[in-house]
Design a protein around this motif. Structure first.
Motif, short mmCIF file in Angstrom:
data_model
loop_
_atom_site.label_atom_id
_atom_site.label_comp_id
_atom_site.label_asym_id
_atom_site.label_seq_id
_atom_site.Cartn_x
_atom_site.Cartn_y
_atom_site.Cartn_z
N PRO A 120 0.83 -1.20 0.00
CA PRO A 120 0.00 0.00 0.00
C PRO A 120 0.87 1.25 0.00
O PRO A 120 1.98 1.24 0.51
CB PRO A 120 -0.80 -0.12 1.29
N ALA A 121 0.33 2.30 -0.59
CA ALA A 121 1.02 3.59 -0.53
C ALA A 121 1.12 4.00 0.93
O ALA A 121 0.24 3.68 1.75
CB ALA A 121 0.24 4.63 -1.32
N GLU A 122 2.19 4.68 1.28
CA GLU A 122 2.42 5.05 2.67
C GLU A 122 1.23 5.81 3.26
O GLU A 122 0.85 5.61 4.41
CB GLU A 122 3.69 5.88 2.80
N ALA A 123 0.60 6.65 2.46
CA ALA A 123 -0.55 7.42 2.93
C ALA A 123 -1.76 6.53 3.24
O ALA A 123 -2.65 6.92 3.99
CB ALA A 123 -0.94 8.47 1.90
N ASP A 124 -1.79 5.33 2.65
CA ASP A 124 -2.92 4.41 2.84
C ASP A 124 -2.59 3.27 3.79
O ASP A 124 -3.24 2.23 3.76
CB ASP A 124 -3.33 3.82 1.49
N CYS A 125 -1.61 3.43 4.64
CA CYS A 125 -1.13 2.33 5.48
C CYS A 125 -1.90 2.20 6.79
O CYS A 125 -1.29 2.06 7.84
CB CYS A 125 0.35 2.52 5.77
N ASP A 126 -3.20 2.20 6.74
CA ASP A 126 -3.98 1.97 7.95
C ASP A 126 -4.02 0.47 8.23
O ASP A 126 -3.70 -0.34 7.36
CB ASP A 126 -5.39 2.55 7.79
N PRO A 127 -4.38 0.06 9.44
CA PRO A 127 -4.34 -1.37 9.79
C PRO A 127 -5.19 -2.28 8.88
O PRO A 127 -4.75 -3.38 8.54
CB PRO A 127 -4.87 -1.40 11.23
N LEU A 128 -6.37 -1.83 8.46
CA LEU A 128 -7.22 -2.67 7.62
C LEU A 128 -6.60 -2.84 6.23
O LEU A 128 -6.64 -3.94 5.67
CB LEU A 128 -8.64 -2.10 7.51
N THR A 129 -6.02 -1.79 5.69
CA THR A 129 -5.36 -1.90 4.39
C THR A 129 -4.17 -2.85 4.47
O THR A 129 -3.99 -3.71 3.60
CB THR A 129 -4.92 -0.52 3.88
N LEU A 130 -3.37 -2.74 5.52
CA LEU A 130 -2.24 -3.66 5.69
C LEU A 130 -2.73 -5.10 5.80
O LEU A 130 -2.15 -6.01 5.19
CB LEU A 130 -1.42 -3.27 6.91
N ALA A 131 -3.79 -5.32 6.56
CA ALA A 131 -4.34 -6.68 6.70
C ALA A 131 -4.86 -7.19 5.36
O ALA A 131 -4.71 -8.37 5.04
CB ALA A 131 -5.45 -6.69 7.75
N SER A 132 -5.46 -6.31 4.55
CA SER A 132 -6.00 -6.74 3.26
C SER A 132 -4.88 -7.10 2.29
O SER A 132 -5.03 -8.03 1.50
CB SER A 132 -6.93 -5.68 2.66
N PHE A 133 -3.75 -6.39 2.35
CA PHE A 133 -2.63 -6.75 1.48
C PHE A 133 -2.01 -8.08 1.90
O PHE A 133 -1.65 -8.90 1.06
CB PHE A 133 -1.58 -5.63 1.48
#
Length: 172
Positions: A120-133
């Motif tokens: 994910p882009a650094e600006a989009d690095c919230d916990p849910l985005t990290l878990a989805s990746f």
């Protein structure tokens, strides 16, 4: 339709591709417009296994897969698989605290941003985005293994397999 491929796995091609949460087919753009298969969809996996069996029956020695990507699909199959991933890897308290989800069994994700491959882009690095990746990478690997290792090498143990994944910004 060739009899080599067997029964059609779905009534329409749109039943096999990535969709948004409302069920609309996703169209990606990279040089050209294209649709990506949803490998979390059982019908898509069935079709790909049929293709592997047909190729092997016609003498294929191996497969080289390219663009092994999951493209942020939020279809019903991805919704179910992502919920199961969260439920299997986090307690209900962690799901509530980290992701703000009160009831994982009823959660509907408008977007499941995880793409394979990628970060994910650094600006989009919230916990849910990290878990989805993380889930996306594991889900794609499980699909690839089921199709090419279990199905392919299950039928032909010496099957030659390779992947080419076009990754950008690996030196960042």
């Amino acid at each position: 339709c060739s009899s080599d491929l067997g029964k059609r796995p779905a009534p329409d091609w749109t039943d096999l591709v990535s969709k948004d949460a409302s069920g609309k087919v996703l169209i990606d753009h990279h040089y050209v417009q294209y649709n990506a298969l949803c490998v979390n969809n059982p019908a898509t996996r069935a079709m790909l296994k049929q293709m592997v069996r047909a190729a092997l029956a016609n003498g294929a020695d191996g497969f080289m897969t390219t663009y092994n990507y999951r493209r942020a699909c939020a279809c019903v199959h991805c919704q179910e698989a992502f919920r199961a991933h969260l439920k299997g890897n986090f307690s209900q308290q962690e799901i509530q605290r980290h992701f703000g989800i009160a009831d994982i069994a009823r959660a509907k994700f408008e977007k499941i941003p995880g793409q394979t491959p990628g970060y994910p882009a650094e600006a989009d690095c919230d916990p849910l985005t990290l878990a989805s990746f993380q889930w996306s990478a594991m889900a794609y690997k499980a699909a690839w293994d089921e199709i090419f290792l279990s199905e392919g090498r299950g039928a032909k143990p010496d099957l030659i397999l390779g992947q080419w994944d076009h990754l950008g910004n690996v030196g960042v």
